[in-house]
Write a protein that holds these residues in place. Structure first.
Motif, short mmCIF file in Angstrom:
data_model
loop_
_atom_site.label_atom_id
_atom_site.label_comp_id
_atom_site.label_asym_id
_atom_site.label_seq_id
_atom_site.Cartn_x
_atom_site.Cartn_y
_atom_site.Cartn_z
N VAL A 143 -45.43 28.07 -33.94
CA VAL A 143 -46.44 28.71 -34.97
C VAL A 143 -45.56 29.34 -36.12
O VAL A 143 -44.61 30.00 -35.82
N TYR A 144 -45.69 28.93 -37.18
CA TYR A 144 -45.29 29.69 -38.50
C TYR A 144 -46.62 30.44 -39.12
O TYR A 144 -47.79 29.97 -38.93
N TYR A 145 -46.21 31.50 -39.52
CA TYR A 145 -47.35 32.34 -40.14
C TYR A 145 -46.82 33.17 -41.04
O TYR A 145 -45.57 33.39 -41.47
N GLY A 146 -47.83 34.34 -41.80
CA GLY A 146 -47.57 35.07 -42.74
C GLY A 146 -47.19 34.56 -44.17
O GLY A 146 -46.85 35.30 -44.92
N THR A 147 -47.59 33.05 -44.22
CA THR A 147 -47.31 32.85 -45.64
C THR A 147 -48.21 31.74 -45.92
O THR A 147 -48.52 30.74 -44.81
N LYS A 148 -48.75 31.39 -46.96
CA LYS A 148 -49.35 30.09 -47.59
C LYS A 148 -48.38 28.96 -48.28
O LYS A 148 -49.15 28.07 -48.85
N ASP A 149 -47.14 29.32 -48.24
CA ASP A 149 -46.21 28.26 -49.04
C ASP A 149 -45.49 27.78 -48.03
O ASP A 149 -44.37 27.50 -48.67
N ALA A 150 -45.62 27.43 -46.62
CA ALA A 150 -44.59 26.93 -45.87
C ALA A 150 -44.73 25.47 -46.07
O ALA A 150 -45.90 24.90 -46.19
N ALA A 151 -43.70 24.69 -46.26
CA ALA A 151 -43.37 23.40 -46.85
C ALA A 151 -42.27 22.54 -45.99
O ALA A 151 -42.55 21.38 -46.03
N ARG A 152 -41.61 23.25 -45.06
CA ARG A 152 -40.73 22.39 -44.18
C ARG A 152 -40.21 23.37 -43.12
O ARG A 152 -39.74 24.29 -43.34
N VAL A 153 -40.18 22.57 -42.02
CA VAL A 153 -39.41 23.15 -40.65
C VAL A 153 -38.29 22.19 -40.32
O VAL A 153 -38.61 21.24 -40.07
N THR A 154 -36.99 22.89 -40.07
CA THR A 154 -35.76 22.00 -39.54
C THR A 154 -35.38 22.42 -38.26
O THR A 154 -35.49 23.85 -37.87
N LEU A 155 -34.87 21.73 -37.49
CA LEU A 155 -34.13 22.14 -36.17
C LEU A 155 -32.78 21.57 -36.48
O LEU A 155 -32.63 20.32 -36.39
N THR A 156 -31.97 22.33 -36.23
CA THR A 156 -30.42 22.04 -36.38
C THR A 156 -29.72 22.61 -34.97
O THR A 156 -29.64 23.51 -34.82
N ASP A 157 -28.98 21.36 -34.38
CA ASP A 157 -28.24 21.80 -33.45
C ASP A 157 -26.85 21.93 -33.56
O ASP A 157 -26.57 22.22 -34.71
N GLN A 158 -25.90 22.23 -32.50
CA GLN A 158 -24.81 23.09 -32.75
C GLN A 158 -23.65 21.86 -33.32
O GLN A 158 -22.78 22.32 -33.93
N THR A 159 -24.06 20.43 -33.40
CA THR A 159 -23.03 19.71 -34.07
C THR A 159 -23.50 19.52 -35.59
O THR A 159 -22.84 18.94 -36.28
N GLY A 160 -24.81 20.48 -36.12
CA GLY A 160 -25.14 20.16 -37.37
C GLY A 160 -26.05 19.35 -37.78
O GLY A 160 -26.49 19.11 -38.99
N THR A 185 -29.59 17.83 -38.07
CA THR A 185 -30.74 18.42 -38.38
C THR A 185 -32.03 17.37 -38.26
O THR A 185 -31.94 16.27 -38.79
N THR A 186 -32.94 18.00 -37.59
CA THR A 186 -34.38 17.14 -37.43
C THR A 186 -35.27 17.89 -38.03
O THR A 186 -35.55 19.28 -38.33
N THR A 187 -36.23 17.03 -38.66
CA THR A 187 -37.45 17.54 -39.59
C THR A 187 -38.55 17.64 -38.85
O THR A 187 -38.95 16.52 -38.25
N ALA A 188 -39.35 18.81 -38.48
CA ALA A 188 -40.41 18.85 -37.64
C ALA A 188 -41.73 18.49 -38.39
O ALA A 188 -41.69 18.46 -39.83
N THR A 189 -42.67 18.06 -37.88
CA THR A 189 -44.09 17.92 -38.15
C THR A 189 -44.89 19.08 -38.33
O THR A 189 -44.86 19.76 -37.27
N MET A 190 -45.58 19.30 -39.44
CA MET A 190 -46.15 20.54 -39.29
C MET A 190 -47.93 20.17 -39.58
O MET A 190 -48.13 19.15 -40.20
N VAL A 191 -48.62 20.85 -38.83
CA VAL A 191 -50.10 20.67 -38.96
C VAL A 191 -50.69 22.36 -39.31
O VAL A 191 -50.41 23.24 -38.86
N GLU A 192 -52.03 22.06 -40.08
CA GLU A 192 -52.68 23.35 -40.40
C GLU A 192 -54.11 22.88 -40.67
O GLU A 192 -54.32 21.82 -40.89
N LEU A 193 -54.95 24.11 -40.30
CA LEU A 193 -56.23 23.99 -40.60
C LEU A 193 -56.50 24.17 -41.84
O LEU A 193 -56.09 24.55 -42.69
N PRO A 194 -57.75 23.54 -42.18
CA PRO A 194 -58.17 23.47 -43.83
C PRO A 194 -58.41 24.92 -44.32
O PRO A 194 -58.39 25.84 -43.60
#
Length: 223
Positions: free
Chosen positions: A162-179, A181-190
């Protein structure tokens, strides 16, 4: 004096003059003196002419003499500056997908995810269900933050949170130890409630980072 006496005196002076024999004219001395005077005039004129010629020569040199050329100094080639380091590109924004409350989305093989007013719900391949509340007071929604949960079936790891505390969230990334990066999918209520959910399949133990629409880091695990 009467005329008789005057005539007598003239006779006396005339007799005396006839008795004087003039001496020889000193021509040699006269010529020598003349030559000396001419030499003095010539020397003075020569000196004056010499001074005038010298003055004219100096003046002519001052105005006519060619200017001495200064040696041309070729500036040393500047040391080539190293090329600037390439600027790290900021991740492109991926706006959250708006979903209706209770709407289920397929998040991974055998995994579904949905949102309600209370928080994030997701199912597991073995038929179980999990829940992460956003109303129980365990999340500080007064500032940007992100949570992380993961499950693995031995072949892949499913990550969500869960991301929270902002209305300007635009991207979430996951970066492993080798560098990688995977971009996550984000969902939000209206209505931009100020929180939402994210999910992705990636290697175990990645670093999670939340960005705003300008590419600035809002929050992340380990920050």
């Amino acid at each position: 004096m009467n005329p008789t006496e005057e005539a007598r005196l003239r006779e006396v002076f005339a007799d005396a003059a006839h008795g004087i024999t003039p001496g020889p004219v000193p021509l040699t001395a006269v010529e020598r003196a003349g030559r000396a005077r001419r030499r003095r005039r010539t020397a003075g004129l020569t000196a004056c002419c010499g001074l005038l010629v010298a003055s004219l020569a100096v003046t002519a040199h001052r105005f006519v003499a060619p200017e001495q050329h200064r040696p041309v100094v070729t500036p040393a080639s500047p040391t080539a500056s190293p090329p600037p380091a390439p600027r790290r590109q900021r991740p492109a924004p991926t706006p959250p997908k708006v979903v209706a409350p209770g709407e289920r989305v397929k998040a991974a093989p055998g995994v579904e995810l949905w949102l309600t007013e209370e928080g994030k719900h997701w199912s597991t391949p073995d038929g179980g269900e999990n829940f992460r509340s956003v109303t129980d007071g365990n999340l500080d929604t007064t500032r940007p933050g992100i949570s992380h949960q993961s499950e693995s079936d031995g072949r892949r790891t499913f990550h969500s949170g869960v991301y929270y505390g902002t209305k300007d969230a635009a991207r979430v990334t996951l970066t492993d130890q080798t560098g990688r990066t995977t971009t996550a999918t984000m969902v939000e209520l209206p209505g931009k409630p100020g929180w939402g959910a994210w999910y992705a399949s990636a290697t175990a133990d990645p670093a999670i980072t939340l960005y705003d629409s300008a590419g600035n880091v809002l929050a992340g695990t380990g920050l």
